[in-house]
Design an enzyme around this catalytic site. Sequence first.
Site, PDB file in Angstrom:
ATOM      1  N   LYS A 144     -47.078 -40.243  61.151  1.00  0.00           N
ATOM      2  CA  LYS A 144     -46.787 -41.221  60.106  1.00  0.00           C
ATOM      3  C   LYS A 144     -45.503 -40.777  59.406  1.00  0.00           C
ATOM      4  CE  LYS A 144     -49.184 -43.892  56.570  1.00  0.00           C
ATOM      5  NZ  LYS A 144     -48.258 -43.831  55.425  1.00  0.00           N
ATOM      6  N   TYR A 200     -42.175 -47.891  65.907  1.00  0.00           N
ATOM      7  CA  TYR A 200     -43.552 -47.631  66.332  1.00  0.00           C
ATOM      8  C   TYR A 200     -44.360 -48.858  66.734  1.00  0.00           C
ATOM      9  CZ  TYR A 200     -43.975 -48.557  61.315  1.00  0.00           C
ATOM     10  OH  TYR A 200     -43.869 -49.094  60.066  1.00  0.00           O
ATOM     11  N   GLU A 253     -49.897 -41.376  66.605  1.00  0.00           N
ATOM     12  CA  GLU A 253     -48.481 -41.262  66.255  1.00  0.00           C
ATOM     13  C   GLU A 253     -48.361 -40.521  64.938  1.00  0.00           C
ATOM     14  OE1 GLU A 253     -46.976 -45.306  66.060  1.00  0.00           O
ATOM     15  OE2 GLU A 253     -48.246 -45.783  67.776  1.00  0.00           O
ATOM     16  N   LYS A 302     -54.417 -39.125  56.381  1.00  0.00           N
ATOM     17  CA  LYS A 302     -53.440 -38.479  55.491  1.00  0.00           C
ATOM     18  C   LYS A 302     -53.638 -36.972  55.476  1.00  0.00           C
ATOM     19  CE  LYS A 302     -51.394 -42.058  53.363  1.00  0.00           C
ATOM     20  NZ  LYS A 302     -50.723 -42.542  52.221  1.00  0.00           N
ATOM     21  N   CYS A 346     -18.392 -19.214  28.659  1.00  0.00           N
ATOM     22  CA  CYS A 346     -19.695 -18.945  29.258  1.00  0.00           C
ATOM     23  C   CYS A 346     -19.490 -18.443  30.693  1.00  0.00           C
ATOM     24  CB  CYS A 346     -20.500 -20.244  29.218  1.00  0.00           C
ATOM     25  SG  CYS A 346     -22.181 -20.059  29.802  1.00  0.00           S
ATOM     26  N   ASP A 378     -42.464 -40.737  56.929  1.00  0.00           N
ATOM     27  CA  ASP A 378     -42.439 -41.058  55.511  1.00  0.00           C
ATOM     28  C   ASP A 378     -41.058 -41.559  55.094  1.00  0.00           C
ATOM     29  OD1 ASP A 378     -43.644 -41.357  53.118  1.00  0.00           O
ATOM     30  OD2 ASP A 378     -43.516 -39.254  52.525  1.00  0.00           O
ATOM     31  N   CYS A 394     -27.844 -20.662  24.959  1.00  0.00           N
ATOM     32  CA  CYS A 394     -27.501 -20.333  26.342  1.00  0.00           C
ATOM     33  C   CYS A 394     -27.909 -18.884  26.662  1.00  0.00           C
ATOM     34  CB  CYS A 394     -26.003 -20.510  26.550  1.00  0.00           C
ATOM     35  SG  CYS A 394     -25.470 -20.041  28.200  1.00  0.00           S
ATOM     36  N   CYS A 406     -24.802 -26.112  28.078  1.00  0.00           N
ATOM     37  CA  CYS A 406     -24.111 -25.126  27.271  1.00  0.00           C
ATOM     38  C   CYS A 406     -22.682 -25.640  27.093  1.00  0.00           C
ATOM     39  CB  CYS A 406     -24.092 -23.767  27.966  1.00  0.00           C
ATOM     40  SG  CYS A 406     -22.942 -22.643  27.155  1.00  0.00           S
ATOM     41  N   CYS A 432     -24.464 -16.859  27.190  1.00  0.00           N
ATOM     42  CA  CYS A 432     -23.406 -16.664  26.196  1.00  0.00           C
ATOM     43  C   CYS A 432     -23.881 -16.928  24.772  1.00  0.00           C
ATOM     44  CB  CYS A 432     -22.206 -17.553  26.514  1.00  0.00           C
ATOM     45  SG  CYS A 432     -22.514 -19.284  26.141  1.00  0.00           S
TER      46      CYS A 432
END
Length: 663
Positions: free
Chosen positions: A113, A222, A111, A309, A425, A115, A401, A419, A404
């Site tokens: 796995k 499962y 099957e 894994k 800006c 997550d 920034c 900013c 600007c």
Amino acid sequence: MSVLDTIKSLREELNQHNYNYYVLDNPTISDFEFDQKLKQLQDLEALHPEYFDENSPTQRVGGMITKNFETVKHEYRMYSLDNSYSTEDLQDWETRIQKVLGDVSLEYTCELKYDGASISISYEKGRLVRAVTRGDGFQGDDVTNNIKTIKAVPIHLKGDFPEKFDIRGEIILPFAGFEKMNQELIEIGETPYSNPRNTASGSLKLQDSAEVAKRPLDCLLYFVIGNNLPFKTQFEGLQKARDWGFKVPSQSKLAKNLNEVLEYINYWDKHRHDLPYETDGVVIKVNNLQHQEELGFTAKSPRWAMAYKFKAEQVTTKLNSISYQVGRTGAITPVANLEPVQLAGTIVKRASLHNADQIEKLDIRIGDEVFVEKGGEIIPKIIAVAKRGNQPEPTKYITHCPECETELVRNEGEANHFCPNFYGCPPQIIGRIQHFITRKAMDIDGLGGETVTLLYNAGLVSNYADLYELKKEQIIPLERMAEKSAENLIKGIEKSKSVPFERVLYALGIRYVGETVAKKLAKHYKSIDAIAQASIMDLILVDEIGDKIAQSVVQFFENQENIKIIERLKQYGVQLESGEEAALVSEKLKGKTFVVSGVFELFSRDELKKAIEDNGGKVGSSISSKTDYVIAGDNMGPSKLEKANQLKIPILTELIFKEMIAE
Ligand code: AMP
Ligand code: ZN
């Protein structure tokens, strides 16, 4: 047909449609038709509380509040899985099994796995009775109310199910739903979630099940566990579970020997990125349940199962440069520009660096070779420096920034720099106007994001109020514009003057004020002037408005520029007040103030409040001498009860309240 029969048949029909849609991925009616039928059932159930059923499909929208999740002992312990990482690991495992079982022929169920967050769900007589998180494996939290809102989880089973059993599975958040949730967060200037798994497991512990219902969660199962089960192998067990109505992914496969297991692993190692959800490996289980029983468990995991894994796909590449993006709310996001490299089936050129802390932690410098990984996140991320380049100094985060040149600020407790040049800006100005015109906001036909940039660059708009001063002659000379398109644009802007207040409020782009919050504020205050005058203390008394939102709203209206723009919007005729209130259902509760307390079955809290207001009543937030009635659900706090008794305020059940407003 009696009303009860109609209710029952609607419930059955809606359950079947949920099953078609969420388990089989194969809807047979349109969303619209579904919603209509659901509405019909809701109406009938509201008229006939005596036919209430906690397992009705109407209950899937949630509304139950769980303040403290009760700890429940698992009838069957929830074990972990041993991990393997190579062919040799798996061969060793098979050898250990054969030592116990002797020379039997071994089949395996393979099957994926999944997550997410593991869950154990108990069924009795075909009905869902309880859902519990894994916890420490011996006991977990009762999250039944939340799990019931996940539509892939059957509440009633079909076919020939055992009297009593538990089923185990994984609550996951598919990529598409995860991205959608993040898109919505980004829209309101909130930090997006970092990955689907954490978001799924966080969802299980939300107190308000209506919140859970809104999240596009899924449940993949499962493992069936119990006494006298009607199957002899894991693989048959999966098929049975499917027959009873559970969502069991079709990728599971029976392998006749270890070689076939390895083939399965190799196949999915390559193809897992085509799946709509995250997987981090394969789980291999000895197929025969008799064998499983003989093998038993170690202290932590079954001897008959093994996780394999996948290696998170990782490559190294060179960091060419770091650029800094400025968002609509002024938040700065650093982005790594990488030497293009192939990873997990796509070419990666950029990776997120999150914020200054992350850069410092990784001590990553321009010219370094870096490890890049694609995990649960959609955007790849940099894991570590593989080899230092020729940059002798740590990376210095920008102080000004990039757009600007204003000095950046970083608020206490916030990860990102900002900013503060709200009105000067360019990406902030353009971003705000782009937000203003989106579909959920002012929905201005004929005006797109790119045109906003053109208008700004041509010096024609520098805030959203300027849109309303645009003239056709100014627009025609712009790139890709003509007489007709300019006309449409002006028409679209004109039309937006009738967009209702709640959407205008959302369109203003106040940080943390998303669609839902805008609705709440609009409903409560009814005009922009009332909101502008509200203090933080006033605001946090409004349902669902917290500290952070309240502060942001107050800050917005402290800015004189904002006030000027709003005054202009008013002059142009944009809706800055709620229109005529929807007519009341009745005036039965006129002049009466209600306080609602506890957990309810027939109504969600919001529905109760709406019912009070629809019938002319008022909702108070705490019990005082001005309160006329208290509507009490389960678990009403003892201090409130005492106060109500002291003041001799009548306490109503929801049923009595329902009668009060009935004809
Ligand atoms: P671990 O947490 O790494 O020990 O892995 C064990 C967990 O994997 C279990 O608790 C399940 O939640 C999860 N899992 C995901 N897919 C499966 C599957 N197909 N079979 C068994 N467990 C699975
Ligand atoms: Zn700036």
